[in-house]
Design a protein around this motif. Sequence first.
Motif, PDB file in Angstrom:
ATOM      1  N   TYR A 185       7.755  13.676 -34.483  1.00  0.00           N
ATOM      2  CA  TYR A 185       8.748  14.168 -33.525  1.00  0.00           C
ATOM      3  C   TYR A 185       8.623  15.681 -33.361  1.00  0.00           C
ATOM      4  O   TYR A 185       8.637  16.198 -32.243  1.00  0.00           O
ATOM      5  CB  TYR A 185      10.176  13.810 -33.958  1.00  0.00           C
ATOM      6  N   VAL A 186       8.486  16.402 -34.472  1.00  0.00           N
ATOM      7  CA  VAL A 186       8.390  17.858 -34.400  1.00  0.00           C
ATOM      8  C   VAL A 186       7.123  18.274 -33.653  1.00  0.00           C
ATOM      9  O   VAL A 186       7.141  19.221 -32.862  1.00  0.00           O
ATOM     10  CB  VAL A 186       8.458  18.485 -35.813  1.00  0.00           C
ATOM     11  N   ALA A 187       6.014  17.563 -33.859  1.00  0.00           N
ATOM     12  CA  ALA A 187       4.781  17.859 -33.117  1.00  0.00           C
ATOM     13  C   ALA A 187       4.986  17.632 -31.621  1.00  0.00           C
ATOM     14  O   ALA A 187       4.573  18.453 -30.791  1.00  0.00           O
ATOM     15  CB  ALA A 187       3.635  17.003 -33.646  1.00  0.00           C
ATOM     16  N   LEU A 188       5.626  16.523 -31.265  1.00  0.00           N
ATOM     17  CA  LEU A 188       5.905  16.253 -29.848  1.00  0.00           C
ATOM     18  C   LEU A 188       6.847  17.303 -29.269  1.00  0.00           C
ATOM     19  O   LEU A 188       6.678  17.759 -28.138  1.00  0.00           O
ATOM     20  CB  LEU A 188       6.503  14.856 -29.670  1.00  0.00           C
ATOM     21  N   GLY A 193      -2.855  11.246 -40.621  1.00  0.00           N
ATOM     22  CA  GLY A 193      -4.277  10.939 -40.627  1.00  0.00           C
ATOM     23  C   GLY A 193      -4.642   9.538 -40.200  1.00  0.00           C
ATOM     24  O   GLY A 193      -5.803   9.238 -39.967  1.00  0.00           O
ATOM     25  N   SER A 194      -3.670   8.656 -40.095  1.00  0.00           N
ATOM     26  CA  SER A 194      -3.948   7.252 -39.790  1.00  0.00           C
ATOM     27  C   SER A 194      -3.473   6.904 -38.382  1.00  0.00           C
ATOM     28  O   SER A 194      -2.313   7.152 -38.024  1.00  0.00           O
ATOM     29  CB  SER A 194      -3.230   6.373 -40.820  1.00  0.00           C
ATOM     30  N   GLU A 211      -5.077  12.591 -30.635  1.00  0.00           N
ATOM     31  CA  GLU A 211      -5.703  13.362 -31.715  1.00  0.00           C
ATOM     32  C   GLU A 211      -4.990  14.690 -31.945  1.00  0.00           C
ATOM     33  O   GLU A 211      -4.810  15.128 -33.079  1.00  0.00           O
ATOM     34  CB  GLU A 211      -7.195  13.610 -31.425  1.00  0.00           C
ATOM     35  N   GLU A 212      -4.579  15.327 -30.850  1.00  0.00           N
ATOM     36  CA  GLU A 212      -3.871  16.607 -30.957  1.00  0.00           C
ATOM     37  C   GLU A 212      -2.526  16.431 -31.660  1.00  0.00           C
ATOM     38  O   GLU A 212      -2.164  17.213 -32.539  1.00  0.00           O
ATOM     39  CB  GLU A 212      -3.664  17.206 -29.566  1.00  0.00           C
ATOM     40  N   VAL A 213      -1.797  15.388 -31.292  1.00  0.00           N
ATOM     41  CA  VAL A 213      -0.492  15.133 -31.919  1.00  0.00           C
ATOM     42  C   VAL A 213      -0.681  14.795 -33.395  1.00  0.00           C
ATOM     43  O   VAL A 213       0.058  15.291 -34.252  1.00  0.00           O
ATOM     44  CB  VAL A 213       0.271  14.004 -31.191  1.00  0.00           C
ATOM     45  N   MET A 214      -1.671  13.962 -33.695  1.00  0.00           N
ATOM     46  CA  MET A 214      -1.921  13.592 -35.090  1.00  0.00           C
ATOM     47  C   MET A 214      -2.271  14.818 -35.930  1.00  0.00           C
ATOM     48  O   MET A 214      -1.793  14.962 -37.058  1.00  0.00           O
ATOM     49  CB  MET A 214      -3.046  12.553 -35.181  1.00  0.00           C
TER      50      MET A 214
END
Length: 185
Positions: A31-34, A61-62, A52-55
Amino acid sequence: MKEVNYILHLNAVFDQFSKDSRLNPSHISLYVALFQLWNSNHFPEEFFVNREEVMQLAKVGSKSTYHRCIKELSHWKYIVYYPSHNPYKGSRFKLFKFGTSTGQVVVHNRTKIETSTGQALVPIYKHIETIKNNKTLKKEKVENPENAPPHGGVREAGGGLKQNPTVPKMDNLKTTKNKNYNEPL
Protein backbone atom coordinates in the motif's frame (compact mmCIF):
# COMPACT_ATOMS: atom_id res chain seq x y z
CA MET A 1 -12.98 16.21 -6.52
CA LYS A 2 -11.37 16.62 -3.10
CA GLU A 3 -7.65 17.24 -2.84
CA VAL A 4 -5.48 14.63 -1.13
CA ASN A 5 -3.65 15.84 1.94
CA TYR A 6 -0.50 13.69 2.19
CA ILE A 7 -0.21 13.77 5.98
CA LEU A 8 -3.92 13.49 6.78
CA HIS A 9 -4.27 10.63 4.32
CA LEU A 10 -1.36 8.64 5.77
CA ASN A 11 -2.47 9.28 9.36
CA ALA A 12 -5.99 8.09 8.53
CA VAL A 13 -4.91 5.00 6.59
CA PHE A 14 -2.36 3.99 9.26
CA ASP A 15 -5.08 4.38 11.87
CA GLN A 16 -7.27 2.10 9.78
CA PHE A 17 -4.38 -0.39 9.38
CA SER A 18 -3.93 -0.56 13.16
CA LYS A 19 -7.56 -1.66 13.53
CA ASP A 20 -7.46 -4.28 10.74
CA SER A 21 -6.14 -7.64 11.98
CA ARG A 22 -6.23 -9.14 8.46
CA LEU A 23 -3.25 -7.09 7.31
CA ASN A 24 0.36 -8.22 7.43
CA PRO A 25 3.57 -6.27 6.66
CA SER A 26 3.40 -7.19 2.96
CA HIS A 27 -0.04 -5.57 2.63
CA ILE A 28 1.15 -2.39 4.33
CA SER A 29 4.38 -2.26 2.35
CA LEU A 30 2.53 -2.67 -0.94
CA TYR A 31 0.00 0.00 0.00
CA VAL A 32 2.77 2.45 0.92
CA ALA A 33 4.56 1.73 -2.40
CA LEU A 34 1.33 2.36 -4.32
CA PHE A 35 0.71 5.52 -2.30
CA GLN A 36 4.19 6.79 -3.15
CA LEU A 37 3.59 6.18 -6.86
CA TRP A 38 0.17 7.85 -6.57
CA ASN A 39 1.86 10.85 -4.93
CA SER A 40 4.57 10.95 -7.62
CA ASN A 41 1.81 11.20 -10.23
CA HIS A 42 0.10 14.03 -8.29
CA PHE A 43 -2.85 11.95 -7.04
CA PRO A 44 -4.80 11.20 -10.23
CA GLU A 45 -8.14 9.37 -10.01
CA GLU A 46 -6.48 6.30 -11.56
CA PHE A 47 -2.89 5.48 -12.51
CA PHE A 48 -0.90 2.68 -14.12
CA VAL A 49 2.02 0.88 -12.48
CA ASN A 50 4.59 -1.71 -13.40
CA ARG A 51 4.48 -4.78 -11.12
CA GLU A 52 8.28 -5.06 -10.89
CA GLU A 53 8.56 -1.42 -9.82
CA VAL A 54 5.93 -1.83 -7.10
CA MET A 55 7.51 -5.07 -5.88
CA GLN A 56 10.92 -3.37 -5.66
CA LEU A 57 9.54 -0.33 -3.80
CA ALA A 58 7.58 -2.55 -1.41
CA LYS A 59 10.48 -4.99 -0.91
CA VAL A 60 8.23 -7.90 -1.88
CA GLY A 61 10.21 -10.63 -3.64
CA SER A 62 7.47 -13.11 -4.55
CA LYS A 63 5.00 -12.60 -7.40
CA SER A 64 2.47 -14.81 -5.64
CA THR A 65 2.71 -12.67 -2.46
CA TYR A 66 2.33 -9.52 -4.57
CA HIS A 67 -0.78 -10.79 -6.37
CA ARG A 68 -2.36 -12.23 -3.22
CA CYS A 69 -1.84 -9.02 -1.22
CA ILE A 70 -2.95 -6.70 -4.05
CA LYS A 71 -6.14 -8.71 -4.55
CA GLU A 72 -6.83 -8.70 -0.81
CA LEU A 73 -6.23 -4.95 -0.53
CA SER A 74 -8.70 -4.50 -3.37
CA HIS A 75 -11.24 -6.85 -1.81
CA TRP A 76 -10.91 -5.06 1.55
CA LYS A 77 -11.53 -1.66 -0.12
CA TYR A 78 -8.13 -0.05 0.43
CA ILE A 79 -7.53 0.13 -3.33
CA VAL A 80 -9.23 -0.74 -6.61
CA TYR A 81 -7.14 -3.06 -8.77
CA TYR A 82 -7.69 -3.49 -12.50
CA PRO A 83 -5.22 -6.15 -13.69
CA SER A 84 -4.03 -5.70 -17.26
CA HIS A 85 -3.04 -9.34 -17.96
CA ASN A 86 -0.62 -7.83 -20.48
CA PRO A 87 3.12 -7.91 -19.64
CA TYR A 88 3.71 -4.76 -21.72
CA LYS A 89 0.96 -2.69 -20.12
CA GLY A 90 0.88 -1.87 -16.42
CA SER A 91 -2.06 -2.62 -14.19
CA ARG A 92 -4.44 0.20 -13.34
CA PHE A 93 -5.03 1.28 -9.74
CA LYS A 94 -7.30 3.61 -7.87
CA LEU A 95 -6.63 4.48 -4.23
CA PHE A 96 -9.41 5.58 -1.93
CA LYS A 97 -8.96 8.93 -0.23
CA PHE A 98 -8.57 8.64 3.53
CA GLY A 99 -8.57 11.63 5.86
CA THR A 100 -10.22 14.03 3.40
CA SER A 101 -13.31 14.90 5.42
CA THR A 102 -13.95 18.55 6.15
CA GLY A 103 -14.48 17.82 9.83
CA GLN A 104 -11.78 17.72 12.49
CA VAL A 105 -9.44 14.76 12.22
CA VAL A 106 -8.97 13.00 15.54
CA VAL A 107 -5.53 11.50 16.09
CA HIS A 108 -5.34 8.84 18.77
CA ASN A 109 -2.00 8.96 20.55
CA ARG A 110 -1.40 5.72 22.40
CA THR A 111 1.51 7.07 24.45
CA LYS A 112 -0.67 9.51 26.36
CA ILE A 113 -3.90 8.90 28.19
CA GLU A 114 -6.44 11.67 28.65
CA THR A 115 -8.01 12.07 32.07
CA SER A 116 -11.44 13.54 32.63
CA THR A 117 -9.81 16.95 33.23
CA GLY A 118 -8.07 16.85 29.86
CA GLN A 119 -4.63 16.39 31.46
CA ALA A 120 -2.32 14.19 29.41
CA LEU A 121 -0.56 11.53 31.46
CA VAL A 122 2.96 10.56 30.46
CA PRO A 123 4.10 6.93 30.86
CA ILE A 124 6.23 6.22 33.96
CA TYR A 125 9.34 5.29 31.97
CA LYS A 126 9.52 8.90 30.74
CA HIS A 127 9.68 10.10 34.36
CA ILE A 128 12.40 7.57 35.19
CA GLU A 129 14.46 8.65 32.15
CA THR A 130 14.14 12.30 33.21
CA ILE A 131 15.25 11.54 36.77
CA LYS A 132 18.27 9.55 35.52
CA ASN A 133 19.25 12.32 33.10
CA ASN A 134 18.97 14.99 35.82
CA LYS A 135 21.15 12.95 38.22
CA THR A 136 23.78 12.46 35.50
CA LEU A 137 23.85 16.18 34.69
CA LYS A 138 24.17 17.16 38.38
CA LYS A 139 26.97 14.62 38.89
CA GLU A 140 28.92 15.96 35.90
CA LYS A 141 28.57 19.56 37.12
CA VAL A 142 29.80 18.67 40.64
CA GLU A 143 32.79 16.60 39.45
CA ASN A 144 34.35 19.13 37.06
CA PRO A 145 33.10 22.71 37.65
CA GLU A 146 36.49 24.48 37.61
CA ASN A 147 37.71 22.74 34.46
CA ALA A 148 34.50 23.23 32.51
CA PRO A 149 35.09 25.29 29.37
CA PRO A 150 32.96 28.33 28.64
CA HIS A 151 29.90 27.81 26.42
CA GLY A 152 30.92 26.96 22.86
CA GLY A 153 34.45 25.84 23.73
CA VAL A 154 36.30 22.56 24.25
CA ARG A 155 39.32 21.99 26.52
CA GLU A 156 42.39 20.65 24.72
CA ALA A 157 44.84 18.19 26.30
CA GLY A 158 47.29 20.99 27.26
CA GLY A 159 44.57 22.99 29.00
CA GLY A 160 44.04 25.51 26.21
CA LEU A 161 40.62 26.40 24.89
CA LYS A 162 39.65 25.34 21.36
CA GLN A 163 36.53 26.70 19.68
CA ASN A 164 33.76 24.11 19.39
CA PRO A 165 33.23 23.22 15.71
CA THR A 166 29.51 22.64 16.16
CA VAL A 167 26.92 25.09 14.92
CA PRO A 168 25.52 27.42 17.59
CA LYS A 169 22.25 26.36 19.12
CA MET A 170 19.49 26.98 16.59
CA ASP A 171 15.83 26.14 16.64
CA ASN A 172 15.46 24.43 13.26
CA LEU A 173 11.79 23.65 13.86
CA LYS A 174 10.70 27.28 13.72
CA THR A 175 10.04 28.62 10.25
CA THR A 176 8.38 31.62 8.74
CA LYS A 177 7.52 29.72 5.58
CA ASN A 178 3.87 28.72 5.27
CA LYS A 179 3.61 25.15 4.07
CA ASN A 180 0.77 23.73 2.00
CA TYR A 181 0.31 20.08 2.91
CA ASN A 182 -2.25 19.63 0.14
CA GLU A 183 0.58 19.57 -2.42
CA PRO A 184 2.43 16.31 -3.13
CA LEU A 185 5.84 16.09 -1.54
